[in-house]
Scaffold this active site. Structure first.
Site, PDB file in Angstrom:
ATOM      1  N   ARG A 161     -36.370 -22.337  15.771  1.00  0.00           N
ATOM      2  CA  ARG A 161     -37.057 -23.402  15.060  1.00  0.00           C
ATOM      3  C   ARG A 161     -36.579 -24.732  15.628  1.00  0.00           C
ATOM      4  NH1 ARG A 161     -35.147 -19.689  11.219  1.00  0.00           N
ATOM      5  NH2 ARG A 161     -36.773 -18.635   9.995  1.00  0.00           N
ATOM      6  N   LYS A 185     -32.171 -20.529   8.351  1.00  0.00           N
ATOM      7  CA  LYS A 185     -32.435 -20.870   6.952  1.00  0.00           C
ATOM      8  C   LYS A 185     -31.407 -20.210   6.045  1.00  0.00           C
ATOM      9  CE  LYS A 185     -37.450 -21.593   7.245  1.00  0.00           C
ATOM     10  NZ  LYS A 185     -38.770 -21.148   6.737  1.00  0.00           N
ATOM     11  N   HIS A 257     -43.570 -25.132  16.173  1.00  0.00           N
ATOM     12  CA  HIS A 257     -43.861 -23.863  15.511  1.00  0.00           C
ATOM     13  C   HIS A 257     -44.818 -23.016  16.351  1.00  0.00           C
ATOM     14  CE1 HIS A 257     -42.730 -21.750  11.974  1.00  0.00           C
ATOM     15  NE2 HIS A 257     -43.961 -21.517  11.583  1.00  0.00           N
ATOM     16  N   ARG A 260     -42.807 -21.336  18.931  1.00  0.00           N
ATOM     17  CA  ARG A 260     -42.092 -20.202  18.322  1.00  0.00           C
ATOM     18  C   ARG A 260     -43.029 -19.012  18.137  1.00  0.00           C
ATOM     19  NH1 ARG A 260     -37.769 -18.703  14.720  1.00  0.00           N
ATOM     20  NH2 ARG A 260     -38.488 -17.941  12.698  1.00  0.00           N
ATOM     21  N   HIS A 283     -35.916 -13.671  10.717  1.00  0.00           N
ATOM     22  CA  HIS A 283     -36.664 -13.367   9.496  1.00  0.00           C
ATOM     23  C   HIS A 283     -35.858 -12.420   8.627  1.00  0.00           C
ATOM     24  CE1 HIS A 283     -40.816 -14.311  11.491  1.00  0.00           C
ATOM     25  NE2 HIS A 283     -40.202 -15.384  11.045  1.00  0.00           N
ATOM     26  N   TYR A 292     -47.406 -11.021  13.293  1.00  0.00           N
ATOM     27  CA  TYR A 292     -47.656 -11.161  14.730  1.00  0.00           C
ATOM     28  C   TYR A 292     -48.298  -9.917  15.316  1.00  0.00           C
ATOM     29  CZ  TYR A 292     -44.529 -15.163  14.351  1.00  0.00           C
ATOM     30  OH  TYR A 292     -43.958 -16.340  13.986  1.00  0.00           O
TER      31      TYR A 292
END
Length: 316
Positions: A161, A185, A257, A260, A283, A292
């Site tokens: 990110r 995150k 993004h 990414r 994730h 994806y």
């Protein structure tokens, strides 16, 4: 307020008080206030048409029925798109929450009503050729050009990110192991591999460009620096990518993004396991990554339809 003078006094007064609360006490942006005014007028019309004069008369069933009509246009005006319907329900829930908190009503009928789930959009991915053109032709020469090339190569090579990339310190790069340590995150960290082109550009930046950006601020730990010798911001990184896309002639809308997304899509198209991509992207759930696979499956179908002998439409 004048915005709702066409409604019964009790109803219109509460609608106006809520908007005033958003404007004065919450400092809500003018564009958002305009959208909420439209949303609340739609709700007020729905209630007034049913003889409702104050919010005390509204039940959770009424709020639910209003939600059901948003996509059909029955509640006044044209039918709303999913995103607009969701925003309208947010406005209505905020209205009832405000009225309850202010003691204007003795219950909140909208508390259990949630916005409709929005259809999940497929991520956008750049073709490999566009990414390569962006990396090879999108940056200028000189000190800043070396920095920009290193940042873009790292973003595409690691799937980081933009916040993770600009948050890197020099010590987070392990050139021997060919990895970088990303702060993701929720405070989670992950170490991900980077390719040789990204490492080469990082080393060139560290040796030939970063010392000139540091200047007298020798103790700054940040990997990517701005022109003043401080840590590059997310906005600065976004602008670097935007300028690179314009310089390279990439017409598709590009953002960090999107880069990414391109990283993940190109890995899967190359045969990577979805769980490996999940780890690389950071994730928490593989379900987030599986979106994806819908892209790559679409590509597989296209290839299959154009190449397999038994997939062709019979000639008549």
């Amino acid at each position: 307020m004048a915005e709702f003078e066409e409604f019964p006094e009790g109803l219109g007064g509460t609608l106006g008080a809520y908007l005033n609360h958003l404007a004065v006490e919450r400092g809500t942006a003018s564009a958002t206030l305009e959208a909420y005014t439209r949303d609340l007028r739609r709700y007020g019309t729905y209630l007034a048409d049913r003889g409702v004069r104050t919010l005390r008369e509204v039940s959770s069933g009424v709020v639910g029925e209003f939600l059901a009509t948003l996509r059909t246009g029955e509640s006044g005006g044209v039918a709303l798109a999913p995103a607009s319907a969701a925003r309208t329900i947010v406005a209505v829930r905020g209205l009832h929450r405000f009225a309850f908190a202010e003691g204007l009503v003795d219950h909140d009928p909208a508390r259990e009503v949630t916005p409709p789930a929005l259809p999940r959009r497929l991520p956008k991915a750049l073709p490999v050729d566009d990414v390569l053109r962006l990396l090879e032709r999108g940056v200028a020469t000189g000190v800043r050009g070396l920095r920009d090339r290193a940042l873009l190569e790292l973003l595409y090579s690691s799937g980081a990110r933009i916040s993770e990339a600009v948050g890197l310190d020099v010590d987070d790069v392990d050139t021997r192991e060919r990895t970088v340590l990303l702060d993701g995150k929720g405070g989670g960290q992950r170490r991900v591999p980077v390719g040789r082109p990204a490492l080469d550009t990082l080393e060139a930046y560290l040796v030939r460009a970063r010392p000139g950006l540091v200047g007298r601020t020798r103790s700054v730990p940040a990997l990517f620096l701005n022109a003043r010798g401080g840590r590059l911001s997310r906005q600065g990184g976004w602008q670097i990518l935007k300028s690179a896309a314009e310089r390279a002639g990439v017409d598709t809308a590009v953002s960090p993004h999107v880069l990414r997304h391109s990283f993940a899509t190109h890995l899967l198209e190359g045969g990577a396991d979805v769980r490996v991509v999940q780890e690389l992207l950071g994730h928490a759930s593989v379900a987030t990554t599986q979106v994806y696979t819908r892209i790559t499956m679409r590509t597989l179908r296209e290839v299959y339809a154009t190449t397999h002998p038994r997939a062709q439409e019979p000639k008549r």
